[in-house]
Every structure is written in C-alpha cells, then in structure tokens.
Design a protein around this motif. Sequence first.
Motif, PDB file in Angstrom:
ATOM      1  N   GLY A  47       0.823  -1.202   0.000  1.00  0.00           N
ATOM      2  CA  GLY A  47       0.000   0.000   0.000  1.00  0.00           C
ATOM      3  C   GLY A  47       0.859   1.255   0.000  1.00  0.00           C
ATOM      4  O   GLY A  47       0.563   2.225  -0.696  1.00  0.00           O
ATOM      5  N   ASP A  48       1.951   1.210   0.797  1.00  0.00           N
ATOM      6  CA  ASP A  48       2.865   2.355   0.823  1.00  0.00           C
ATOM      7  C   ASP A  48       3.514   2.557  -0.546  1.00  0.00           C
ATOM      8  O   ASP A  48       3.683   3.686  -1.005  1.00  0.00           O
ATOM      9  N   VAL A  49       3.894   1.437  -1.184  1.00  0.00           N
ATOM     10  CA  VAL A  49       4.520   1.527  -2.511  1.00  0.00           C
ATOM     11  C   VAL A  49       3.518   2.097  -3.515  1.00  0.00           C
ATOM     12  O   VAL A  49       3.830   3.011  -4.293  1.00  0.00           O
ATOM     13  N   ALA A  50       2.282   1.566  -3.472  1.00  0.00           N
ATOM     14  CA  ALA A  50       1.258   1.967  -4.447  1.00  0.00           C
ATOM     15  C   ALA A  50       0.909   3.443  -4.315  1.00  0.00           C
ATOM     16  O   ALA A  50       0.585   4.107  -5.298  1.00  0.00           O
ATOM     17  N   LEU A  51       1.005   3.956  -3.078  1.00  0.00           N
ATOM     18  CA  LEU A  51       0.720   5.376  -2.858  1.00  0.00           C
ATOM     19  C   LEU A  51       1.687   6.234  -3.676  1.00  0.00           C
ATOM     20  O   LEU A  51       1.292   7.197  -4.335  1.00  0.00           O
ATOM     21  N   VAL A  52       2.956   5.837  -3.640  1.00  0.00           N
ATOM     22  CA  VAL A  52       3.977   6.620  -4.336  1.00  0.00           C
ATOM     23  C   VAL A  52       3.958   6.333  -5.841  1.00  0.00           C
ATOM     24  O   VAL A  52       3.932   7.250  -6.662  1.00  0.00           O
ATOM     25  N   SER A  53       3.927   5.036  -6.197  1.00  0.00           N
ATOM     26  CA  SER A  53       4.129   4.681  -7.600  1.00  0.00           C
ATOM     27  C   SER A  53       2.868   4.843  -8.441  1.00  0.00           C
ATOM     28  O   SER A  53       2.933   5.242  -9.589  1.00  0.00           O
ATOM     29  N   ALA A  54       1.689   4.529  -7.860  1.00  0.00           N
ATOM     30  CA  ALA A  54       0.478   4.550  -8.673  1.00  0.00           C
ATOM     31  C   ALA A  54      -0.533   5.586  -8.178  1.00  0.00           C
ATOM     32  O   ALA A  54      -1.640   5.682  -8.700  1.00  0.00           O
ATOM     33  N   GLY A  55      -0.165   6.336  -7.143  1.00  0.00           N
ATOM     34  CA  GLY A  55      -1.073   7.363  -6.628  1.00  0.00           C
ATOM     35  C   GLY A  55      -2.341   6.802  -6.002  1.00  0.00           C
ATOM     36  O   GLY A  55      -3.363   7.477  -5.939  1.00  0.00           O
ATOM     37  N   VAL A  56      -2.255   5.550  -5.520  1.00  0.00           N
ATOM     38  CA  VAL A  56      -3.435   4.927  -4.905  1.00  0.00           C
ATOM     39  C   VAL A  56      -3.531   5.387  -3.457  1.00  0.00           C
ATOM     40  O   VAL A  56      -2.566   5.250  -2.699  1.00  0.00           O
ATOM     41  N   PRO A  57      -4.680   5.974  -3.041  1.00  0.00           N
ATOM     42  CA  PRO A  57      -4.786   6.441  -1.661  1.00  0.00           C
ATOM     43  C   PRO A  57      -4.610   5.308  -0.663  1.00  0.00           C
ATOM     44  O   PRO A  57      -4.975   4.163  -0.940  1.00  0.00           O
TER      45      PRO A  57
END
Lengths: 363, 308
Positions: free
Chosen positions: A312-322
């Motif tokens: 989730g932390d990765v996705a926040l940065v890489s894919a802009g997923v809240p």
Amino acid sequence: MHIKFERRVEYSRKILISVPVITIALSILISSALLLILGKSVPLTMYSFFIAPFESFYSITEIFLKFGPLLLIAQALAIGFRAKVWNIGAEGQMIMGAIAASAVPVYFVDSTSIFLLPAMLVLGAAGGMGWAAIAAFLRTRFNANEILVTLMLTSIALQVLYYLLLGPWKDPQGFNFPQTVLFQDEALFSPLFQATRLNTSVLIPILFTIGAWVFMEKRFGGFKLQVGGLAPNAAIYAGFSAKGAVWRSLLIAGFAAGLAGMSEVAGPIAQLQRSITSGYGYSAIIVAYLGALHPIGIIFAAFFLAVIQIGGDVALVSAGVPISAVHVFQGLLLVFYLATYTFVNYRLRILRPGKSLPVGATS
Amino acid sequence: MTTIEFFLAGTMSAATVFLLAALGELVAEKSGMLNLGVEGMMAVSAAVGFVVTYETGSHIVGFTVAGISGVLVSLIYAGVAITFLANQVATGLAVGILGLGLSALIGRQHESLTVEAAGGIYIPILSDIPLLGPAFFQHNIVVYLTLAIAVAIGYCLKHTRLGLAIRSVGENPNAAQALGYSVHLIRYGAVAFGGLLAGFAGAYASTIYTPLWADGMIAGRGWIAVALVVFGTWKTGRIILGAYLFGMVSLGELIAQSLGASIPSQLLSSMPYIVTIVVLAIISTNAARLKLHAPFALGESFDGSESK
C-alpha cells in the motif's frame, strides 16, 4: 427459481483450504474494479502491492517488521474468537501496553541499565493485560457486552495517550510536538541487520505462535476455550467455567497486544507518539479470520496482510493509490472470507418451482 | 444564544445523530439481525452526504443519496449474514472495517472542507418564546422528523401487522416461517431500513450537526448507537431518552470550556465512552431481565431447517 443452502453432513476439508484463495481472488477482482473507477492503473497497482515489496532486502525486512505485531495479536485474538469472546479492542490494549512500557525510559531518561528493556517488557504486557482485565471484569461481574466495552476502552486509551503526550510526558525539547523524548539505546531492541528497522522483537510473535499452537492443539485448555464459546451451557455442564474462558481469552489478548505495543515503542518508533499502533489491533481481527482462527493459518494470513501494508505504501507513491484503499481491501477480504466460508458447512442447492425433491433426497 | 439555550439546543441536535442510527439498529435487531456495521454505514453515508451536498448545494439531495448509500452498505451485511448465513458479529465487523475504508476513499478530496449548515425552522410564537424558543423550536426539520420517525417505529412495531411480522422473525423464525412469513425477506427489509436511517444519521452528522468532512468524524457514534439499543432494552421510548442523555454528555467538552473549568479536555472527550461502559454495566447486571427483552433469535442465522 430459488437458491437455498443445505447443511452438509460433514464439513468439506477441500473447500476449507480453497476458501482463502477464493477470498483473495474475489477481493482483487472488486478492488480492480474500484481502481478503474478511481482512474488508477490496475497492473501498476497490483505490481506495487504484491511484487514490489519483495524487490529489495530492506523492503523484505519491513514486511517482517509489520508481520510481527500482526501475528502476535492475531494469534491471541483467535484464541478468544474460537471461544466466542469478541475482543475488538486489541488496539486499545496495544496502546496501553506501549504507554506502560514507555514509563520506564520517560522516567529514567539517563539510565543505561540492562534492566530497562526487561522492565519495559513486563510493563508492556501488564499494561495490555490490565486494560483487557477491565473488560473481563465487567463481562463476568456485570454481564456487560465485551464487544462494546473493549471498543469504548480503545477510544479512552487514545485519549489517555493524547493526554500524556500533550501534558506530563511531552518532550520539553520537542518543539511542542506531541511526543516523548527519543528513547536511549538501552531501551530499544537491537536491530537484526545493519541499516534496517527489523529487530529482535520479532522473536516474541514466533515464540507466542508456538505457544498458541501447543495450547490449542496439544493441550486440553484449547478444547475448554472452544467449548465455552460454542455453547456456554455445554461448557458449564462439562465442569468448565465460561467465566474462566472470558478471563483467559481477554488476558491472553491483552498480554499479546501489550507486548506488540511495547515492541513498537522499543523498536521502529523509539518513542511514544500519537500513531504507535498503525491500526494493527484492527487488522489483526482480519488476520485471525483469514487464518481460519488456526495458529498455522494465521502465520500465512499475517504475512499476506504485512505484504499488502508495505504494498500500500509503494502503491501510494508509484500509482497514486490512496492509503485508504488498503483498508478497503482488508474489509473486502473479511467480507468475502465470511461469505465463502459458508460453503465449508453448506452446499448450494438451486430449486426450480414445480419440481419437488423426493423425500429424503441428499444429492 | 445564552449558555443554557446553547446547551439545550446542542443536546437536541447531537441526540439526533444517535437517535436516527439507534432506531435503525432497533428495527434490524427486532428482526433478529445484530448489525454491528452501524459505524461503517454512518461513515460511508457521512462522506457521501457531505460530498453530494458540497457539490450540489442541496441538503435534500445530499440526504437522499446518503440514505441510499446507507442502504447499499447494509445490503452487503444482509447478503453475507442472511443469504450466506455467516456469523452476524463477524459480518458486522467486516462491514464496519470496509465502510471506514470506503468513507476515507470517498471523502479524500473533500477533507476539511465545509458546507453551509441547513437552516432551522421557524414556528410563529413557539420559536419566539425566550429560552425555550431557541432551545427547542428553531432546529432543522430533521430533528423533529427523527422524533416523528421514533414514534412511528414504536407504534408500527407494537400495533401493526408489519411490526408483528418483524418481531416474529426475530423471536422465533421457525414459527414465523410456518405461519407463511418469508424470514429472509423480512430480515433483508429490516436491515435495509436500518441502513437507511444510519445513512440519514451520517448525513445529519456531516452536513447539519458539524457541517464539515474529516476522516474518522463519526468517532464511535455508530457504536454508541448500538449500545443505546441495549440501554433502551429494545423499547423506543427508552432509546429516545438514552439518545438525549448521550447528546448531553457529548456536549460536555464544549460546556466545560465555555465555563472555563480546568478539566483535561481528553477526560471530557472520553466521557461518552466512559458513560457508555458504566451504563452498559448497570443495565446488563440483571442478565435475566435483559434476556427477557432481547429478541429471542437475535444474532442467529436462519437456514430454514428446523433442527437448530
């Protein structure tokens, strides 16, 4: 046409094993649909969630850092859930464990004693147990529902934490931030590898898991806890105490959650501050269920949830997923798990009007 | 407004959030469904209600969509707990966790924004009475409609065929089925109605009581609503009383500040939770009495087979 569930004579072991797989598949499916609605890239998000966490050694140690508290608390909650003691307040017990443990370095700022860490371990466990004991006492003495009491106690624990951080325990040199002093090295677990945050506290959940497994499978105690939950009257007739099961379930959970809280302040956070629990107390409920309330299943479930938290932390940065998407995904896991689990004990039957089944048909 | 007017008016407004949610939970529980997802339903609809009101400028549209979202979330619970026969406690928790996540997702671009609070009503003469007017007769229409709904639910459950049907599936689903009632259908309806009222409660919280969106703003009020049903021993009148008591308690922080009392604000913030625990302990002590009033089949799934 009419759909109906019929109770199986014997539960299906084959389905029991496939339940987590189907649950995860369905949750990914619905999450993908949500991601499309949000206009996020599905492949990139999935990559961030499930592959990226394994791409560096540091990231893998971070998975184990999250795995520890999830495993520890979930193992303890499962013992209670199997006995139908609904302790929903592990979050609060974790906070009180962290607070109690922090008292040592807060009041002995300059101490370099080797007894700092052992004292924190004892106080952390005691803090969690003490908080859980309130719920156990109110349940056994006043019949007060432990779901509501443990939840309310969590809200109160948060306020106690805020009070300490804004008042007596605030770091005088902390520029007015709501946090205590940074703890001295003697009050912290030693890191397992250089330049990582993973530390020796990860041994506690592992030892606890072995204990939980022995407790549930090898000893009579596990049976007693289960009977107390499934049918209180049966437990009383068999000579077990339903009250004892409430006390044991809550104290074990308080012990584990308190140690988890202590491990956070004596580990990666190294001080007492507002966000010490990372929601582990709630996530552990999902871990316990996803692991089928079984000590071995919970190991896999805790690892899986640790991975998606890092993911989730990765996705926040890489894919802009809240980051709230992680909570939605966790919620979906539990919803689908509960729906799918029905097939373990029931078979689906589709009845068409006009065609009555022969008497005694078992298909 | 004087302090006393403010206190009385604030109590009524704060109580409305608790009362709407608790009434919905009452109807669901009367049908045998223990829905612990109230907090999640309220959170989703508070976010939806706020976003819609903010974007359309209409509280009515906001309330309507929030109500629908409450129903939709409740149907997730109903599907899993009624059709799939899953454990009601666990399913309620699952929906609660899901709802909290969804609410953060829905409201993430409206964090800390505000909408204009919907105005109050004006009743000639009554609204002008000193003290009593501002305290009781200048509220938003929802406050009075909620009380009307409470009376209607109390009457419906006790005196109508529909009420009888709901109570019978909650007391003895096997007998209800034998009488020709569709247990699952009635339970679906009761849960969905609970979702509707929880939806209104969420919308009231985020667009009228405190007209702003902040993640986590429901702050346990859904759980207090669940507790209120127990406090009221499943009786409408007592639930109204309980909701007003908690409306008063939740204002304690503001009142103490306005009086300049030197009590830690964290202790005051904890009061609703402490009071919940204490009242719960007092009410629950008499286990036999509690059992007498609770719907007999509360929390039990119904798979249609006689032997249970």
